[in-house]
Write a protein that holds these residues in place. Structure first.
Motif, mmCIF file in Angstrom:
data_model
loop_
_atom_site.group_PDB
_atom_site.id
_atom_site.type_symbol
_atom_site.label_atom_id
_atom_site.label_comp_id
_atom_site.label_asym_id
_atom_site.label_seq_id
_atom_site.Cartn_x
_atom_site.Cartn_y
_atom_site.Cartn_z
ATOM 1 N N ARG A 20 0.851 -1.194 0.000
ATOM 2 C CA ARG A 20 0.000 0.000 0.000
ATOM 3 C C ARG A 20 0.876 1.228 0.000
ATOM 4 O O ARG A 20 2.034 1.180 0.421
ATOM 5 N N GLU A 21 0.324 2.300 -0.488
ATOM 6 C CA GLU A 21 1.058 3.550 -0.532
ATOM 7 C C GLU A 21 1.164 4.122 0.872
ATOM 8 O O GLU A 21 0.194 4.145 1.631
ATOM 9 N N VAL A 22 2.353 4.550 1.256
ATOM 10 C CA VAL A 22 2.568 5.148 2.565
ATOM 11 C C VAL A 22 2.155 6.611 2.485
ATOM 12 O O VAL A 22 2.600 7.347 1.602
ATOM 13 N N ARG A 23 1.297 7.026 3.374
ATOM 14 C CA ARG A 23 0.805 8.403 3.367
ATOM 15 C C ARG A 23 1.826 9.314 4.023
ATOM 16 O O ARG A 23 2.320 9.032 5.105
ATOM 17 N N GLN A 24 2.106 10.408 3.351
ATOM 18 C CA GLN A 24 3.066 11.374 3.853
ATOM 19 C C GLN A 24 2.349 12.476 4.612
ATOM 20 O O GLN A 24 1.290 12.916 4.210
ATOM 21 N N GLY A 25 2.935 12.958 5.690
ATOM 22 C CA GLY A 25 2.402 14.102 6.407
ATOM 23 C C GLY A 25 1.340 13.718 7.415
ATOM 24 O O GLY A 25 0.933 12.570 7.543
ATOM 25 N N ASN A 26 0.899 14.726 8.146
ATOM 26 C CA ASN A 26 -0.136 14.520 9.148
ATOM 27 C C ASN A 26 -1.514 14.605 8.509
ATOM 28 O O ASN A 26 -1.647 14.775 7.303
ATOM 29 N N TRP A 27 -2.558 14.489 9.311
ATOM 30 C CA TRP A 27 -3.923 14.482 8.782
ATOM 31 C C TRP A 27 -4.255 15.796 8.103
ATOM 32 O O TRP A 27 -4.964 15.820 7.106
ATOM 33 N N PHE A 28 -3.722 16.900 8.613
ATOM 34 C CA PHE A 28 -4.022 18.202 8.020
ATOM 35 C C PHE A 28 -3.419 18.309 6.619
ATOM 36 O O PHE A 28 -4.073 18.742 5.676
ATOM 37 N N THR A 29 -2.179 17.872 6.470
ATOM 38 C CA THR A 29 -1.517 17.920 5.162
ATOM 39 C C THR A 29 -2.227 17.021 4.163
ATOM 40 O O THR A 29 -2.428 17.396 3.006
ATOM 41 N N ARG A 30 -2.638 15.832 4.607
ATOM 42 C CA ARG A 30 -3.355 14.923 3.708
ATOM 43 C C ARG A 30 -4.716 15.490 3.324
ATOM 44 O O ARG A 30 -5.143 15.377 2.174
ATOM 45 N N ALA A 31 -5.427 16.107 4.302
ATOM 46 C CA ALA A 31 -6.736 16.701 3.999
ATOM 47 C C ALA A 31 -6.592 17.864 3.030
ATOM 48 O O ALA A 31 -7.389 18.017 2.098
ATOM 49 N N GLU A 32 -5.554 18.673 3.236
ATOM 50 C CA GLU A 32 -5.303 19.806 2.339
ATOM 51 C C GLU A 32 -5.017 19.312 0.923
ATOM 52 O O GLU A 32 -5.560 19.837 -0.053
ATOM 53 N N ALA A 33 -4.196 18.281 0.799
ATOM 54 C CA ALA A 33 -3.873 17.722 -0.519
ATOM 55 C C ALA A 33 -5.119 17.124 -1.170
ATOM 56 O O ALA A 33 -5.338 17.287 -2.375
ATOM 57 N N TRP A 34 -5.949 16.441 -0.377
ATOM 58 C CA TRP A 34 -7.173 15.855 -0.911
ATOM 59 C C TRP A 34 -8.108 16.943 -1.421
ATOM 60 O O TRP A 34 -8.671 16.824 -2.515
ATOM 61 N N LEU A 35 -8.287 18.025 -0.646
ATOM 62 C CA LEU A 35 -9.155 19.115 -1.077
ATOM 63 C C LEU A 35 -8.584 19.806 -2.318
ATOM 64 O O LEU A 35 -9.327 20.192 -3.221
ATOM 65 N N ASP A 36 -7.255 19.966 -2.369
ATOM 66 C CA ASP A 36 -6.632 20.558 -3.562
ATOM 67 C C ASP A 36 -6.872 19.691 -4.782
ATOM 68 O O ASP A 36 -7.106 20.201 -5.877
ATOM 69 N N ASP A 37 -6.820 18.361 -4.617
ATOM 70 C CA ASP A 37 -7.086 17.456 -5.738
ATOM 71 C C ASP A 37 -8.507 17.614 -6.249
ATOM 72 O O ASP A 37 -8.757 17.523 -7.444
ATOM 73 N N LYS A 38 -9.446 17.830 -5.349
ATOM 74 C CA LYS A 38 -10.854 17.962 -5.735
ATOM 75 C C LYS A 38 -11.176 19.335 -6.304
ATOM 76 O O LYS A 38 -12.158 19.490 -7.018
ATOM 77 N N GLY A 39 -10.388 20.344 -5.971
ATOM 78 C CA GLY A 39 -10.589 21.672 -6.558
ATOM 79 C C GLY A 39 -11.193 22.671 -5.592
ATOM 80 O O GLY A 39 -11.431 22.402 -4.417
ATOM 81 N N LYS A 40 -11.440 23.853 -6.129
ATOM 82 C CA LYS A 40 -11.927 24.965 -5.323
ATOM 83 C C LYS A 40 -13.314 24.692 -4.750
ATOM 84 O O LYS A 40 -13.633 25.113 -3.635
ATOM 85 N N GLY A 41 -14.148 23.982 -5.476
ATOM 86 C CA GLY A 41 -15.486 23.651 -4.997
ATOM 87 C C GLY A 41 -15.455 22.826 -3.720
ATOM 88 O O GLY A 41 -16.313 22.990 -2.843
ATOM 89 N N ALA A 42 -14.474 21.936 -3.595
ATOM 90 C CA ALA A 42 -14.354 21.119 -2.384
ATOM 91 C C ALA A 42 -14.002 21.994 -1.188
ATOM 92 O O ALA A 42 -14.503 21.782 -0.082
ATOM 93 N N TRP A 43 -13.136 22.982 -1.405
ATOM 94 C CA TRP A 43 -12.795 23.910 -0.319
ATOM 95 C C TRP A 43 -14.031 24.678 0.122
ATOM 96 O O TRP A 43 -14.278 24.850 1.325
ATOM 97 N N ILE A 44 -14.806 25.137 -0.833
ATOM 98 C CA ILE A 44 -16.014 25.904 -0.495
ATOM 99 C C ILE A 44 -17.027 25.012 0.211
ATOM 100 O O ILE A 44 -17.647 25.422 1.198
ATOM 101 N N ALA A 45 -17.183 23.771 -0.252
ATOM 102 C CA ALA A 45 -18.114 22.847 0.393
ATOM 103 C C ALA A 45 -17.670 22.551 1.826
ATOM 104 O O ALA A 45 -18.508 22.512 2.739
ATOM 105 N N ALA A 46 -16.374 22.359 2.033
ATOM 106 C CA ALA A 46 -15.874 22.106 3.387
ATOM 107 C C ALA A 46 -16.135 23.310 4.286
ATOM 108 O O ALA A 46 -16.524 23.157 5.453
ATOM 109 N N MET A 47 -15.965 24.501 3.746
ATOM 110 C CA MET A 47 -16.208 25.702 4.530
ATOM 111 C C MET A 47 -17.686 25.814 4.896
ATOM 112 O O MET A 47 -18.039 26.083 6.054
#
Length: 149
Positions: A16-43
């Motif tokens: 399995r792929e080893v996840r880099q960084g803490n939960w915040f870094t992974r969440a930020e990367a996941w939201l960046d992958d999904k785009g600006k709409g994901a950031w707005i939805a999370a907000m």
């Protein structure tokens, strides 16, 4: 361990792929992958369920300039270009990759040259049509002035 950019834990019962960084870094990367709409939805969800979380996400979006940037994925594009030019450690694959990239760049340049020639031909045809119409109007105006006299 592999020399590629993906970290794999080979000691796991399944690779399995080893996840880099803490939960915040992974969440930020996941939201960046999904785009600006994901950031707005999370907000918005943060404001609905726990308003300080929504406020914190809004502040972070403004502070990191995600709210006003055109695309959250701009960083990924720069990173992926660096990854494409980075050596994999396998000389045969690197030679193949460089040859393929060079060939694609040549094809892109040839296509851009073709499009330029196509635009020039279209412009010339439009200009020739304009000059032909202008000459017809002059002839028509000349015929009308002779008939009026």
């Amino acid at each position: 361990m592999s020399t590629s950019t993906t970290n794999i834990d080979y000691t796991a019962p399944y690779a399995r792929e080893v996840r880099q960084g803490n939960w915040f870094t992974r969440a930020e990367a996941w939201l960046d992958d999904k785009g600006k709409g994901a950031w707005i939805a999370a907000m918005v969800l943060g404001f609905i369920f726990v308003w300080p979380v929504g406020l914190a996400i809004l502040a972070y979006m403004i502070w990191s300039k995600r709210m006003f940037s055109g695309n959250c994925a701009a960083k990924r594009t720069r990173h992926s270009y660096r990854a494409a030019t980075k050596s994999s450690g396998n000389t045969a694959f690197d030679a193949y990759k460089q040859d393929t990239l060079r060939r694609l760049e040549e094809e892109q340049q040839q296509f851009e040259d073709f499009l330029q020639r196509l635009r020039e031909a279209k412009d010339k045809a439009e200009f020739d049509q304009f000059m032909e119409d202008r000459a017809k109007r002059r002839d028509d105006d000349g015929d009308e002035s002779e008939n009026a006299a």
